[in-house]
Design an enzyme around this catalytic site. Sequence first.
Site, PDB file in Angstrom:
ATOM      1  CD  GLU A   1     -13.923  -9.731  -3.488  1.00 14.91           C
ATOM      2  OE1 GLU A   1     -12.567 -10.134  -3.523  1.00 14.91           O
ATOM      3  OE2 GLU A   1     -14.800 -10.632  -2.848  1.00 14.91           O
TER       4      GLU A   1
ATOM      5  CB  CYS B   1     -20.053  -1.176  -3.363  1.00 15.80           C
ATOM      6  SG  CYS B   1     -18.166  -1.830  -3.138  1.00 15.80           S
TER       7      CYS B   1
ATOM      8  CG  ASP C   1      -2.183   1.089   0.819  1.00 15.15           C
ATOM      9  OD1 ASP C   1      -3.418   0.231   0.638  1.00 15.15           O
ATOM     10  OD2 ASP C   1      -2.188   1.900   1.136  1.00 15.15           O
TER      11      ASP C   1
HETATM   12  P1  NAD Z   1      -9.957   1.108  -0.013  1.00 16.45           P
HETATM   13  O1  NAD Z   1     -10.037   2.015  -0.168  1.00 16.45           O
HETATM   14  O2  NAD Z   1     -10.382   0.520   0.796  1.00 16.45           O
HETATM   15  O3  NAD Z   1      -8.654   0.642  -0.157  1.00 16.45           O
HETATM   16  C1  NAD Z   1      -7.953   0.753  -1.307  1.00 16.45           C
HETATM   17  C2  NAD Z   1      -6.182   0.769  -0.897  1.00 16.45           C
HETATM   18  O4  NAD Z   1      -5.388   0.978  -1.783  1.00 16.45           O
HETATM   19  C3  NAD Z   1      -6.095   2.112  -0.058  1.00 16.45           C
HETATM   20  O5  NAD Z   1      -5.411   1.817   1.061  1.00 16.45           O
HETATM   21  C4  NAD Z   1      -4.946   3.174  -0.315  1.00 16.45           C
HETATM   22  O6  NAD Z   1      -3.709   3.312   0.130  1.00 16.45           O
HETATM   23  C5  NAD Z   1      -4.806   1.936  -1.360  1.00 16.45           C
HETATM   24  N1  NAD Z   1      -4.005   2.691  -2.444  1.00 16.45           N
HETATM   25  C6  NAD Z   1      -4.520   3.332  -3.143  1.00 16.45           C
HETATM   26  N2  NAD Z   1      -4.187   4.364  -4.598  1.00 16.45           N
HETATM   27  C7  NAD Z   1      -2.893   3.138  -4.931  1.00 16.45           C
HETATM   28  C8  NAD Z   1      -1.619   2.846  -5.477  1.00 16.45           C
HETATM   29  N3  NAD Z   1      -1.195   3.276  -6.069  1.00 16.45           N
HETATM   30  N4  NAD Z   1      -0.667   2.739  -5.145  1.00 16.45           N
HETATM   31  C9  NAD Z   1      -0.252   1.565  -3.691  1.00 16.45           C
HETATM   32  N5  NAD Z   1      -1.699   1.464  -2.732  1.00 16.45           N
HETATM   33  C10 NAD Z   1      -2.680   2.319  -3.251  1.00 16.45           C
HETATM   34  O7  NAD Z   1     -10.725   0.361  -1.373  1.00 16.45           O
HETATM   35  P2  NAD Z   1     -12.222  -0.834  -1.109  1.00 16.45           P
HETATM   36  O8  NAD Z   1     -13.871  -0.175  -0.505  1.00 16.45           O
HETATM   37  O9  NAD Z   1     -11.120  -1.949  -0.907  1.00 16.45           O
HETATM   38  O10 NAD Z   1     -11.689  -1.000  -2.811  1.00 16.45           O
HETATM   39  C11 NAD Z   1     -11.039  -1.109  -3.881  1.00 16.45           C
HETATM   40  C12 NAD Z   1     -11.751  -2.144  -5.282  1.00 16.45           C
HETATM   41  O11 NAD Z   1     -12.270  -2.816  -4.482  1.00 16.45           O
HETATM   42  C13 NAD Z   1     -13.040  -0.835  -5.952  1.00 16.45           C
HETATM   43  O12 NAD Z   1     -12.375  -0.808  -7.411  1.00 16.45           O
HETATM   44  C14 NAD Z   1     -13.949  -1.127  -5.131  1.00 16.45           C
HETATM   45  O13 NAD Z   1     -14.504  -0.652  -5.978  1.00 16.45           O
HETATM   46  C15 NAD Z   1     -13.660  -2.935  -5.862  1.00 16.45           C
HETATM   47  N6  NAD Z   1     -14.827  -3.403  -4.086  1.00 16.45           N
HETATM   48  C16 NAD Z   1     -15.279  -3.197  -2.925  1.00 16.45           C
HETATM   49  C17 NAD Z   1     -15.854  -3.940  -1.977  1.00 16.45           C
HETATM   50  C18 NAD Z   1     -16.188  -2.830  -0.714  1.00 16.45           C
HETATM   51  O14 NAD Z   1     -17.310  -3.550   0.010  1.00 16.45           O
HETATM   52  N7  NAD Z   1     -15.270  -1.863  -0.126  1.00 16.45           N
HETATM   53  C19 NAD Z   1     -16.390  -4.897  -2.830  1.00 16.45           C
HETATM   54  C20 NAD Z   1     -15.889  -4.953  -4.249  1.00 16.45           C
HETATM   55  C21 NAD Z   1     -15.387  -4.473  -4.363  1.00 16.45           C
END
Ligand code: NAD
Length: 458
Positions: free
Chosen positions: A163, A287, A33
């Site tokens: 996911e 989402c 991260d």
């Molecule tokens: P989040 O905001 O909780 O986490 C994203 C992480 O990525 C953060 O810790 C951020 O610091 C890191 N990050 C961002 N840019 C980066 C980079 N260039 N290099 C390294 N780290 C980086 O996001 P999330 O909720 O886990 O969602 C991630 C993806 O999954 C999104 O596309 C979302 O739509 C999808 N998704 C989310 C869920 C959910 O319930 N949260 C469910 C299914 C799909």
Amino acid sequence: MEQFSVGVVGAGYVGLVTGACLAHVGHRVVCVDRDEGRVAGLNEGRVPFFEPGLEELIARARRRLSFTTELPEVVREVDVVFVAVNTPPGEDGSADLSSVASVARAVGRALAEAPGERERPLVVVNKSTVPTGSGDYVSMLVREGAEEAGDGKVDYRVVSNPEFLREGSAVYDSLFPDRIVLGADRRDALDTMRALYEPIIEQNFPAQLDPRPRDAVPFVTTDTASAEMIKYAANAFLATKISFINEIAGICELVGADVTNVATGIGLDGRIGSRFLSAGIGWGGSCFPKDVAALRAIAREYGHEPTLLDATVTVNARQRRQVIAKLQRDLRTLKGKRIALLGLAFKPNTDDLREAPSLEIARLLHSLGSRVVGYDPVAAKRAVGLLPELKVVFDPYEALEGAHAAVVVTEWEEVRVLDLERAASIMESPKLLVDGRNAYHPEDAATAGLLYRGFGRG
Ligand code: NAD
């Protein structure tokens, strides 16, 4: 089982849970991260958000799981790299792919800088929710990154692996998913992914979390564009199902029917199913709003009017305003009224406040002259200071003290089991309970001395 070396970029709700689960089933995993504080905390055993079971899972899998900010080193070492960074909505609703793009380029650069001897091509797995065509886009960016750092001759495959985990039960959903979807245009990449997921597909990993015998998990393979579309279609369907029951709820109120009974009656039809049929304030979170917006934006890009999806959003926005209308009906003016919001997270069992209905309702109420006090059993800490319009407290009865009305915003267990008589004894007249999740029986609330208003009933 074949043990893989896996990198997961983005240690958020999706990345961290995916990384921990893959380590739990036996792979070696490094989570990357860019947030140094997050990585430092994880290295000391601190999970940066609330997700049931995650801390224990990380602790148990710790010897196969590590955390870093250094992407290039990880890319050089691993067989498979997951991209699980955030894809927030841009101005026009379309998904902002800048984080995905910067990771893809960085992966390409790292591959080119140390091509080494790979047994097989690096598999770059897109787990972030991205528009159709992003597989090709990521592939192009990896290639461009590789050309920046070398001659561009690098061996990799791009796979789409959307996911479906739900915050609040993310660990369970990842270990016992309804299905695993994979999209790729090359057979060898799908074979690698099949082998990586084998312990989950065959359900043959140590199962402290659920000792019941388990059936094999369906494994859907398709092309990249279809895999990407499956994710958007799934979330759009679920959001539409909620908006549908909210549409019915509005009509129930007019004709004197009870939507909770209607939902039970229709949900028993196997073609309909009983889940996602709860009427109330509607959907929010990180989402549904962004994914429905992104799908509408994709449709418009092609000149297609997404009429049904537009209506899904319109109904959802109306549900928020319904809260205000219900308060206005019994309180008349909202100026000078104290209103308690019970639950702030966008749903129970998470501390995620992204696009939480509570925040929009708090803003609206404040603009109408109310004093808004919010309680949440878990998200309160995160909510403190988030909105100047919202005073956050850590005890539900503190929120209810002197309130003219309370709104059930999130149906946490702690919110569902409140002592309604105690609530009535400390609230101000008219002691109104707007039950935004139909969590209480109207008669129980009335017996306790509260004026009850549900959604689609009472
Ligand atoms: P989040 O905001 O909780 O986490 C994203 C992480 O990525 C953060 O810790 C951020 O610091 C890191 N990050 C961002 N840019 C980066 C980079 N260039 N290099 C390294 N780290 C980086 O996001 P999330 O909720 O886990 O969602 C991630 C993806 O999954 C999104 O596309 C979302 O739509 C999808 N998704 C989310 C869920 C959910 O319930 N949260 C469910 C299914 C799909």
